[in-house]
Design an enzyme around this catalytic site. Sequence first.
Site, PDB file in Angstrom:
ATOM      1  N   ASN A  13      25.599  -3.737   2.782  1.00 31.18           N
ATOM      2  CA  ASN A  13      24.668  -3.332   3.833  1.00 31.18           C
ATOM      3  C   ASN A  13      23.689  -2.369   3.170  1.00 31.18           C
ATOM      4  O   ASN A  13      24.021  -1.212   2.940  1.00 31.18           O
ATOM      5  CB  ASN A  13      25.432  -2.644   4.972  1.00 31.18           C
ATOM      6  N   TRP A  14      22.517  -2.907   2.867  1.00 30.20           N
ATOM      7  CA  TRP A  14      21.559  -2.105   2.097  1.00 30.20           C
ATOM      8  C   TRP A  14      20.877  -1.035   2.956  1.00 30.20           C
ATOM      9  O   TRP A  14      20.205  -0.164   2.430  1.00 30.20           O
ATOM     10  CB  TRP A  14      20.506  -3.025   1.471  1.00 30.20           C
ATOM     11  N   LYS A  15      21.004  -1.147   4.286  1.00 30.81           N
ATOM     12  CA  LYS A  15      20.355  -0.182   5.195  1.00 30.81           C
ATOM     13  C   LYS A  15      18.848  -0.145   4.911  1.00 30.81           C
ATOM     14  O   LYS A  15      18.276  -1.170   4.624  1.00 30.81           O
ATOM     15  CB  LYS A  15      21.026   1.187   5.072  1.00 30.81           C
ATOM     16  N   HIS A  98      26.035  -1.906  14.219  1.00 30.55           N
ATOM     17  CA  HIS A  98      26.334  -0.864  13.235  1.00 30.55           C
ATOM     18  C   HIS A  98      26.247   0.511  13.901  1.00 30.55           C
ATOM     19  O   HIS A  98      25.402   0.740  14.765  1.00 30.55           O
ATOM     20  CB  HIS A  98      25.368  -0.942  12.055  1.00 30.55           C
ATOM     21  N   GLU A 100      25.038   3.200  12.978  1.00 34.81           N
ATOM     22  CA  GLU A 100      23.724   3.856  12.886  1.00 34.81           C
ATOM     23  C   GLU A 100      22.784   3.348  13.966  1.00 34.81           C
ATOM     24  O   GLU A 100      21.948   4.087  14.478  1.00 34.81           O
ATOM     25  CB  GLU A 100      23.135   3.665  11.478  1.00 34.81           C
ATOM     26  N   GLU A 170      34.550   0.159  11.019  1.00 34.65           N
ATOM     27  CA  GLU A 170      33.866   1.225  10.300  1.00 34.65           C
ATOM     28  C   GLU A 170      34.023   2.551  11.048  1.00 34.65           C
ATOM     29  O   GLU A 170      33.236   2.850  11.953  1.00 34.65           O
ATOM     30  CB  GLU A 170      32.374   0.901  10.174  1.00 34.65           C
ATOM     31  N   GLY A 176      28.976   6.814   4.800  1.00 31.98           N
ATOM     32  CA  GLY A 176      28.006   7.595   4.044  1.00 31.98           C
ATOM     33  C   GLY A 176      28.445   9.032   3.802  1.00 31.98           C
ATOM     34  O   GLY A 176      27.650   9.867   3.361  1.00 31.98           O
ATOM     35  N   SER A 216      32.363   4.249   3.070  1.00 34.40           N
ATOM     36  CA  SER A 216      32.575   4.826   1.740  1.00 34.40           C
ATOM     37  C   SER A 216      33.548   4.019   0.885  1.00 34.40           C
ATOM     38  O   SER A 216      34.275   4.587   0.065  1.00 34.40           O
ATOM     39  CB  SER A 216      33.021   6.284   1.846  1.00 34.40           C
ATOM     40  N   GLY A 238      26.447   2.459   0.453  1.00 33.42           N
ATOM     41  CA  GLY A 238      25.963   3.077  -0.784  1.00 33.42           C
ATOM     42  C   GLY A 238      26.311   2.327  -2.061  1.00 33.42           C
ATOM     43  O   GLY A 238      25.435   2.077  -2.905  1.00 33.42           O
TER      44      GLY A 238
HETATM   45  P1  PGA Z   1      28.859   3.465   3.207  1.00 35.27           P
HETATM   46  O1  PGA Z   1      28.276   2.613   4.431  1.00 35.27           O
HETATM   47  O2  PGA Z   1      29.615   2.495   2.335  1.00 35.27           O
HETATM   48  O3  PGA Z   1      27.655   4.033   2.520  1.00 35.27           O
HETATM   49  O4  PGA Z   1      29.753   4.495   3.797  1.00 35.27           O
HETATM   50  C1  PGA Z   1      29.032   1.593   5.014  1.00 35.27           C
HETATM   51  C2  PGA Z   1      28.261   1.017   6.177  1.00 35.27           C
HETATM   52  O5  PGA Z   1      27.585   1.775   6.868  1.00 35.27           O
HETATM   53  O6  PGA Z   1      28.297  -0.204   6.420  1.00 35.27           O
END
Ligand code: PGA
Length: 255
Positions: A13-15, A98, A100, A170, A176, A216, A238
């Site tokens: 997931n490159w966001k 997600h 976010e 998640e 993150g 993470s 990340g």
């Molecule tokens: P992260 O993100 O690996 O940077 O914690 C995971 C995600 O939000 O899908």
Amino acid sequence: MNRALRKAVIAGNWKMNKTPSETTALINEIKPLVASASCGVVVCVPYVDLQNALEATKGSNIEVGAENCHWKENGAYTGEISAVMLKEMGVKYVIIGHSERRQYFGETDVTVNMRVRAALDAGLTVILCVGELLEEREQGITFEVVSKQTKIALSGVSEEELKRIIVAYEPVWAIGTGRTATAEQANEVNAAIRSVIAGLYGAEAADGVTIQYGGSMNDQNADELLSQPDVDGGLIGGASLVASKFAAIVKAADR
Ligand code: PGA
């Protein structure tokens, strides 16, 4: 539970990272490192990077996903992108719900369900994200939270359509933050999600659903997390932006 019934999938997931040209470069770096993978390998990239991602992955074992889609096919929704648009481009996957999106963009369980429906109708495979906040974990209501999120998201989804659903557990406090759920915590919640799905569709259908862990996950902890019986892959933020780390997680999923 029969793990042989489902496929491990590692999805990046490159966001909001990487321009189109950077997308081409990163995928070209990842490609040879994951070429012999037996698990599914997906990169979910920003809308404007999709075309480059599709071109760069052509002929490879990497599939491409978007990070969201709207619930309508078209219409007066300035700035939005529909599932049918993604489908026509050749996109196969879409992340829905997600945390976010839930935290910063007003996504609710109901709009998650609407987007899931639209994505399935368009023929996409959904990576459905569920997970509790830190305070919800501390209050001891993690199972209730993910159960509610899962049930509402899957409302109106048929058993046949369930084959195009991947769930990503998640925990919001792990995203993150560098703070990962322990392998036991991840497995416990993944198993609870599977039993919710079993309650809706039966045990056999639930055994076939790929349930990832995300939050993470990296090249250092992937082995342990992915060795759990109910952790069928990962949604990687990340670490998916560094080719060697992403490839190491793919290798861990193949072990
Ligand atoms: P992260 O993100 O690996 O940077 O914690 C995971 C995600 O939000 O899908």
